[in-house]
Every structure is written in C-alpha cells, then in structure tokens.
Design an enzyme around this catalytic site. Structure first.
Site, PDB file in Angstrom:
ATOM      1  CG  ASN A 208      -3.079   8.130  15.466  1.00 28.93           C
ATOM      2  OD1 ASN A 208      -2.196   8.681  16.450  1.00 28.93           O
ATOM      3  ND2 ASN A 208      -2.459   8.436  14.376  1.00 28.93           N
ATOM      4  CG  ASP A 278      -2.193   2.445   8.377  1.00 27.26           C
ATOM      5  OD1 ASP A 278      -1.062   2.601   8.129  1.00 27.26           O
ATOM      6  OD2 ASP A 278      -2.709   1.485   9.162  1.00 27.26           O
ATOM      7  N   PRO A 305       1.120   6.349   1.663  1.00 21.90           N
ATOM      8  CG  PRO A 305       2.746   7.840   1.440  1.00 21.90           C
ATOM      9  CD  PRO A 305       1.481   7.865   1.423  1.00 21.90           C
ATOM     10  CG  ASP A 306       4.363   1.402   5.576  1.00 24.64           C
ATOM     11  OD1 ASP A 306       5.412   1.735   5.989  1.00 24.64           O
ATOM     12  OD2 ASP A 306       3.578   0.547   6.119  1.00 24.64           O
ATOM     13  CB  ILE A 307       6.854   6.766   6.142  1.00 23.04           C
ATOM     14  CG1 ILE A 307       5.456   7.816   5.652  1.00 23.04           C
ATOM     15  CG2 ILE A 307       8.071   7.610   5.978  1.00 23.04           C
ATOM     16  CD1 ILE A 307       5.250   8.954   6.847  1.00 23.04           C
ATOM     17  CG  PHE A 324       8.955   2.609  17.447  1.00 24.35           C
ATOM     18  CD1 PHE A 324      10.068   2.840  16.910  1.00 24.35           C
ATOM     19  CD2 PHE A 324       8.923   2.589  18.782  1.00 24.35           C
ATOM     20  CE1 PHE A 324      11.354   3.435  17.782  1.00 24.35           C
ATOM     21  CE2 PHE A 324       9.891   2.908  19.625  1.00 24.35           C
ATOM     22  CZ  PHE A 324      11.205   3.231  18.910  1.00 24.35           C
ATOM     23  CE  LYS A 338       2.582  -4.232  11.430  1.00 25.57           C
ATOM     24  NZ  LYS A 338       1.789  -3.596  12.490  1.00 25.57           N
ATOM     25  CE  LYS A 342       5.043  -1.534   8.652  1.00 19.21           C
ATOM     26  NZ  LYS A 342       4.221  -0.308   8.443  1.00 19.21           N
TER      27      LYS A 342
HETATM   28  O1  C5P Z   1       1.885  -1.318   9.711  1.00 13.89           O
HETATM   29  P1  C5P Z   1       1.931  -0.499  11.068  1.00 13.89           P
HETATM   30  O2  C5P Z   1       1.402   0.902  11.114  1.00 13.89           O
HETATM   31  O3  C5P Z   1       1.835  -1.186  12.507  1.00 13.89           O
HETATM   32  O4  C5P Z   1       3.673   0.050  11.177  1.00 13.89           O
HETATM   33  C1  C5P Z   1       3.992   0.740  12.296  1.00 13.89           C
HETATM   34  C2  C5P Z   1       5.336   1.395  11.923  1.00 13.89           C
HETATM   35  O5  C5P Z   1       5.294   1.794  10.673  1.00 13.89           O
HETATM   36  C3  C5P Z   1       5.839   2.522  12.737  1.00 13.89           C
HETATM   37  O6  C5P Z   1       7.094   2.550  12.707  1.00 13.89           O
HETATM   38  C4  C5P Z   1       5.358   3.775  11.646  1.00 13.89           C
HETATM   39  O7  C5P Z   1       6.002   4.987  12.029  1.00 13.89           O
HETATM   40  C5  C5P Z   1       5.429   3.268  10.458  1.00 13.89           C
HETATM   41  N1  C5P Z   1       4.291   3.699   9.377  1.00 13.89           N
HETATM   42  C6  C5P Z   1       4.797   4.261   8.289  1.00 13.89           C
HETATM   43  N2  C5P Z   1       3.845   4.785   7.397  1.00 13.89           N
HETATM   44  C7  C5P Z   1       2.430   4.292   7.598  1.00 13.89           C
HETATM   45  C8  C5P Z   1       2.114   3.696   8.579  1.00 13.89           C
HETATM   46  C9  C5P Z   1       3.058   3.290   9.508  1.00 13.89           C
HETATM   47  O8  C5P Z   1       5.966   4.721   8.108  1.00 13.89           O
HETATM   48  N3  C5P Z   1       1.621   4.722   6.651  1.00 13.89           N
END
Ligand code: C5P
Length: 398
Positions: A208, A278, A305-307, A324, A338, A342
């Site tokens: 990206n 993602d 995974p959504d870290i 962020f 969000k 989160k």
């Molecule tokens: O859902 P979105 O991508 O908009 O969320 C952004 C936030 O989530 C940022 O803090 C980014 O570092 C984190 N993130 C993450 N893992 C992912 C996607 C986003 O930790 N797979």
C-alpha cells in the site's frame, strides 16, 4: 533551559550569513555559550572579527589548527550540546548528507552525535533542485532537524522559497529543544510504521502507499520526550533508538506480540501507526511465477489478523494502545465505530481523500478520539508537528 548551554553555530558561505550574527547575539543575550565554526566561503560575507566579538570566542575555520590535545572537530563535538548550521548552503548540505568531510564544519557534522539543526538558505532554483531536495531528505532521515526556509524576496532579486527562516524561529526551535520536558521519561513505547508487504512470490508483493512518515514522526517525538522507544518498521531508516525490520503483517504481529506483551520486553504504550494489509496471498510461491506458464493468474487472498484488535484483547489494563485510521470519506463516523470495535484507548483518524495531507505527504490533519467518543481536531501541520501535538495532547497534562 537555554541558559549555560553550549551552542555551536556553523556558518556557510551565503548572503544570509550576516543574519547569523543576530542569531549569535540572541543566544548570548539569553546566557548561552556560543562558539562559531565557518566554512572558508563564509568569510566572504562576514568577518572573523565580527563573529569573534559577538560570540566572545575564537572562530574556528582550520581543521588542522589544534589548540587542545584533541583534534579540533573532536574537541568541539565534546563541547557542544547542539550544532546549529545557519545558514546551511546547498553545497554544505550536500556534503554532510553524503558523509564528505573536507573542512572543519563538515567534519564536525560527520562526527557530531548529538542533535544537529540545519537552516537551509539559497536561491529558489537551488532549493528546488532535485539533488538538493534528495540531500535534505537524506539528512532528515538520519535525524538532522531541518528548519525550513521561508518564502519571500531573496537577495538574488527573485521571489520564492529559500530565504533563511526567521532568526526568531531558529532561536525558538533551539530553545524549545532544550525546554522540552522529558514527560515520557521512564515510559517504554512501541510504535509500528509503514505499509506491510504481502508476498506473492520472491519478487512480487501486495502493498500500500503508506510512507511510514507519520509513524516515524511519532517515534521521534516520543524519543525526544525521553521515552524508551522501539520502532517496528517496514522501510529502511536509521535512528538512535531501537528499530526492528519486518515485512509482512504476520511478521509485524509476531514482533508486536513479543515487544508489547512478553514479560521480557513489555511496553507501557503501543502506537499502531502502520498500514497493515488486511489480506495476504494464501500461498506465496517459492519460485518466481513465470508469465509464459500462466495465461492468467488467480491469487486467493486470506485475511490477516487485525493486530490492533488482537493486542487490545490480550494486553494488561495498565498498557495503553493508540490506533490510527485512514479514511477517504465519512471519517468521523467510521472512526467512532472503529474505536469501539477495536477496543483501543485512543484512535487517531485522518482523511486521505485530501490532496495535501495523509499518505506519502509531509503534512497531516487528524482527529483524536477517546473511548467516550470525545473528538479533538489537530489542524493541518507537518507530520513532525502533528506528532508533537498528539504527544502534548495525550501526555502533556501528566
Ligand atoms: O481497520 P483499519 O485498517 O482502518 O484500522 C487501522 C488501525 O488498525 C491502525 O492502527 C492499523 O495499524 C491497525 N491494523 C492492524 N491490523 C490490520 C489492519 C489494521 O493492526 N490487519
């Protein structure tokens, strides 16, 4: 406090050199100690006697004139708390960016391990020259603080960017550097920055447009405020604090888990600034995929995974997490949903549809949301200043 600080001022050969005299006076008036080092060309514009009288010290020019036991550039490095090069010519900036040490000033810049500030001043054409801009970028990357030139009437008779920043601004930048309270002293802070790269094969990836500038600015700001900083990043960058290189979202997740959660490394605060992909290709080929063998290519993507969400579930109550988000429309509506989804303590949202802020830009404009959905706007500014304002907002009241 600037009082009793040792300020080494570097003056290069440009017409703005005369303005450095006023700068020396301001430092002296505020009880700082000043020594001046010049390039040989600087004496075309200001005299040794003027600089000596104002600084009340010998002026340094000759690399091989050793009054003390140590070589001059080492003795001056030891003495100075900060090195301020004003005006910094295109020539000198280029030499420092490339590690050239052909006079005392450039040798000092090469050896100096404390903070260097450089205030460029030159004709607009020179300032906008690609090589000069590249050199300035290299200097920023290696930690030199650039005090941006002003736009206006230049000594060469043209109007444009390149005029030495206002002397008051230069003075205040240095004063603020010393005034900055170490409000994050004792805090361990982890930051992630940059876009992850998800391998398709050994030469291709899905990525990206994140530049990593905002994450770097947050890490720098935390470091300047005294924090023990670790930066997990996806791009080349050298810093005085600990940095860890990762490529993919999975590598970043593993690294964040280790650095933020494990008892050996545990941190107090996580800034999750990275643009994490993602999705990743389900399979990454070991060998380069050949176009001759594939008339079309279908890549199945699986979710990463959504870290941020995962870490928020696993962290201790005492640990703070700041997420962020970059949105291209309905920024605040998405941000409110969000932060709740989160589970982070704060979410910093920015609008990437704007041309002059967000991804890849040096500027940003953000909204800080807390868990109760209070919103604070931080107006458009450089990413460095936005980072400083975020820190001030979050920790300035401590
Ligand atoms: O859902 P979105 O991508 O908009 O969320 C952004 C936030 O989530 C940022 O803090 C980014 O570092 C984190 N993130 C993450 N893992 C992912 C996607 C986003 O930790 N797979």
């Amino acid at each position: 406090m600037i009082e009793n600080k040792n300020i080494l001022i570097g003056i290069t050969g440009g017409i703005a050199a005369y303005k450095a005299c006023e700068l020396i006076r301001m430092f002296k008036k505020n009880n700082a100690n000043v020594k001046v080092v010049v390039t040989p060309n600087a004496f075309e514009f200001v005299t040794e006697l003027t600089l000596e009288t104002l600084s009340q010290n010998q002026v340094f020019l000759d690399q091989f004139d050793t009054n003390e036991k140590k070589p001059e550039h080492i003795a001056l490095c030891d003495w100075a708390d900060v090195f301020v090069i004003a005006p910094a010519s295109a020539n000198t900036l280029g030499k420092i960016a490339n590690g050239i040490c052909d006079n005392l000033l450039t040798s000092l810049a090469c050896a100096f391990q404390k903070q260097i500030f450089a205030a460029p001043a030159m004709n607009t054409g020179m300032y906008e020259n690609k090589a000069v801009q590249k050199n300035i970028e290299t200097l920023k990357q290696s930690g030199v603080k650039i005090i941006e030139p002003d736009t206006g009437f230049l000594a060469c008779g043209t109007d444009g960017k390149g005029r030495l920043a206002d002397i008051n601004e230069i003075y205040n930048t240095i004063k603020n550097y010393f005034d900055k309270k170490q409000i994050l002293k004792g805090k361990k802070i982890l930051i992630t920055a940059g876009g992850t790269k998800e391998n398709i094969d050994p030469v291709r990836y899905i990525g990206n447009y994140s530049s990593g500038k905002m994450g770097t600015a947050i890490a720098d700001a935390a470091y300047e405020l005294g924090a023990d900083v670790t930066l997990i990043k996806t791009f080349p960058l050298k810093r005085n604090y600990k940095t860890i290189d990762v490529k993919t979202a999975l590598e970043m997740y593993e690294s964040v888990q280790k650095e933020f959660l494990s008892s050996d490394y545990k941190k107090d605060i996580l800034f999750m600034v990275a643009a994490v992909a993602d999705y990743r290709p389900e399979l990454s080929a070991d060998l380069k995929i050949k176009k001759e063998e594939n008339s079309e290519l279908n890549i199945k993507l699986v979710k990463n995974p959504d870290i941020l969400s995962e870490i928020c579930k696993q962290k201790d109550k005492s640990q703070q997490v700041i997420g962020f988000c970059a949105e291209s429309n309905d920024v605040l509506d998405y941000a409110k949903t969000k932060i709740q989804k989160k589970g982070c303590d704060y979410l910093i949202a920015n609008d990437i549809s704007k041309q002059d802020t967000g991804f890849s830009s040096d500027y940003n404009e953000v909204f800080v949301l807390d868990k109760k959905l209070n919103i604070t706007k931080i107006d458009k500014d450089t990413k460095e200043n936005i980072a400083a304002k975020i820190m001030e907002f979050l920790y300035g009241k401590n």
